[in-house]
Design an enzyme around this catalytic site. Structure first.
Site, short mmCIF file in Angstrom:
data_model
loop_
_atom_site.label_atom_id
_atom_site.label_comp_id
_atom_site.label_asym_id
_atom_site.label_seq_id
_atom_site.Cartn_x
_atom_site.Cartn_y
_atom_site.Cartn_z
N LYS A 11 0.86 -1.21 0.00
CA LYS A 11 0.00 0.00 0.00
C LYS A 11 0.88 1.24 0.00
O LYS A 11 2.06 1.19 0.40
CB LYS A 11 -0.93 0.03 1.21
CG LYS A 11 -0.26 -0.02 2.60
CD LYS A 11 0.17 1.30 3.18
CE LYS A 11 0.74 1.15 4.60
NZ LYS A 11 1.54 2.26 5.08
N ASP A 151 -3.01 -1.69 10.31
CA ASP A 151 -3.23 -1.57 8.86
C ASP A 151 -3.94 -2.78 8.25
O ASP A 151 -4.32 -2.75 7.08
CB ASP A 151 -1.88 -1.42 8.13
CG ASP A 151 -1.24 -0.06 8.37
OD1 ASP A 151 -1.93 0.83 8.90
OD2 ASP A 151 -0.05 0.09 8.02
O1 C5P Z 1 -0.52 -1.91 14.83
P1 C5P Z 1 0.92 -1.93 14.39
O2 C5P Z 1 1.67 -3.09 15.02
O3 C5P Z 1 1.09 -1.86 12.93
O4 C5P Z 1 1.58 -0.60 14.97
C1 C5P Z 1 2.96 -0.48 15.24
C2 C5P Z 1 3.19 0.71 16.15
O5 C5P Z 1 2.88 1.93 15.48
C3 C5P Z 1 2.32 0.74 17.39
O6 C5P Z 1 2.95 0.05 18.45
C4 C5P Z 1 2.19 2.21 17.69
O7 C5P Z 1 3.35 2.65 18.37
C5 C5P Z 1 2.24 2.85 16.34
N1 C5P Z 1 0.94 3.20 15.77
C6 C5P Z 1 0.21 4.28 16.28
N2 C5P Z 1 -0.99 4.60 15.73
C7 C5P Z 1 -1.48 3.91 14.67
C8 C5P Z 1 -0.77 2.83 14.13
C9 C5P Z 1 0.44 2.50 14.69
O8 C5P Z 1 0.66 4.93 17.22
N3 C5P Z 1 -2.68 4.27 14.15
#
Ligand code: C5P
Length: 309
Positions: A11, A151
């Site tokens: 993406k 995501d």
């Molecule tokens: O959910 P994911 O593992 O992809 O997110 C990785 C990190 O990115 C999370 O631990 C968080 O610190 C940050 N994040 C965030 N807000 C989002 C997506 C991700 O703060 N909407």
């Protein structure tokens, strides 16, 4: 069906605005997500043993050792975690399922802001739902996906979307075909490091529906709208990215997600090819980004997994 091969596309975030921070540290956002035709491939094979086995192979264009195994610990491997979660759900529901061997052929660079891990996770959920006859709805899959990564629901939704919340709210965002020149600078950037960086741009501002419609019209005309709020922090972590964007200013590049990939956007393949040639010339001239991969990619109208499942 014993063997199934499915794609997992990358993406791009055409803009990414932070709109707030939740008590758990996650950020609410408004971001235009689009699928592009740079894909990992996942091969699922049912096996006799009651296990989830994973093998990840490096098939990236610039890989120094093509087909080398990539080791990701099971607890950090979203494909393993997705498969294990579905297996547990099947057991709870009393559905008989066999074990599975999953081979992931990586073309999407890791830690590159292209959602490769989340996309692999989404394709795993969708493929195993089919192979194991679990009959989970799209909404159920999105909920499971969200528990694995912010995501993931977007990839299960399977088309361009205005993404809100932390990633769980998908609004229709129809885009005409777009072409992108994508550069991966050969290093990764840690997403948590960007989101927790003191220099992160937290200029929270929510776009209303008029602004969203304006954004869509601008993008369909091949012009960037808004910005990527994560750039400020990523550029502190990797100043060479900021230097290169500054050096290549006429090319109008933007970062995707939390980096490290950057891209330009075009309404025709010819425009993209011209920009690609200009970019290669710029890359030759500068000293900031030493090793890189770049190419021209096209947006998908819908997730290519729907042609297979
Ligand atoms: O959910 P994911 O593992 O992809 O997110 C990785 C990190 O990115 C999370 O631990 C968080 O610190 C940050 N994040 C965030 N807000 C989002 C997506 C991700 O703060 N909407």
């Amino acid at each position: 069906m014993r063997i199934l091969k499915v794609p997992a596309p990358a993406k791009l975030n055409l803009f990414l605005h932070l709109t707030g921070r939740r008590p758990d540290g996650y950020h609410n956002l408004q971001s235009a997500f689009v699928l592009i035709n740079l894909c990992d491939e996942l091969v699922f094979e049912l096996i006799e043993e009651d296990e989830v086995r994973i093998e990840i192979l490096d098939k990236r264009a610039g890989a120094s050792f093509l087909n080398q195994k990539i080791d990701i610990p099971d607890n950090q491997n979203l494909v393993f975690r997705a498969a294990t979660k579905l297996k547990e759900m099947a057991k709870l529901r009393g559905v008989e399922i066999s074990g599975v061997m999953i081979r992931v052929e990586k073309q999407i660079p890791l830690g590159a802001g292209l959602g490769g891990g989340s996309s692999d996770c989404a394709s795993t959920l969708m493929a195993l739902n089919k192979i194991w006859n679990l009959e989970l709805s799209c909404e159920e899959l999105k909920q499971i996906g969200l528990s694995l990564g912010a995501d993931v629901p977007f990839f299960i939704g399977g088309k361009s979307a205005l993404v809100e919340g932390i990633g769980e709210i998908l609004k229709p965002f129809h885009l005409n075909p777009l072409w992108f020149v994508l550069i991966n600078p050969g290093f990764s950037i840690s997403t948590p490091q960007v989101f927790t960086h003191p220099k992160l741009n937290r200029n929270f501002r929510v776009m209303d529906s008029d602004a969203i419609e304006k954004a869509r019209a601008e993008i369909n005309a091949g012009r960037f709208y808004g910005s990527n709020y994560l750039e400020s922090a990523a550029f502190e972590i990797r100043p060479e990215l900021a230097n290169f964007l500054d050096f290549a200013k006429p090319l109008q590049l933007r970062m995707s997600g939390s980096g490290s990939s950057i891209f330009s956007m075009h309404v025709s393949s010819d425009d993209a090819e011209t920009a690609y040639a200009d970019l290669l010339a710029k890359l030759e001239e500068q000293k900031d980004i030493r090793s890189y991969e770049c190419g021209v990619y096209k947006s998908y109208e819908k997730h290519p997994i729907f042609d297979v499942l």
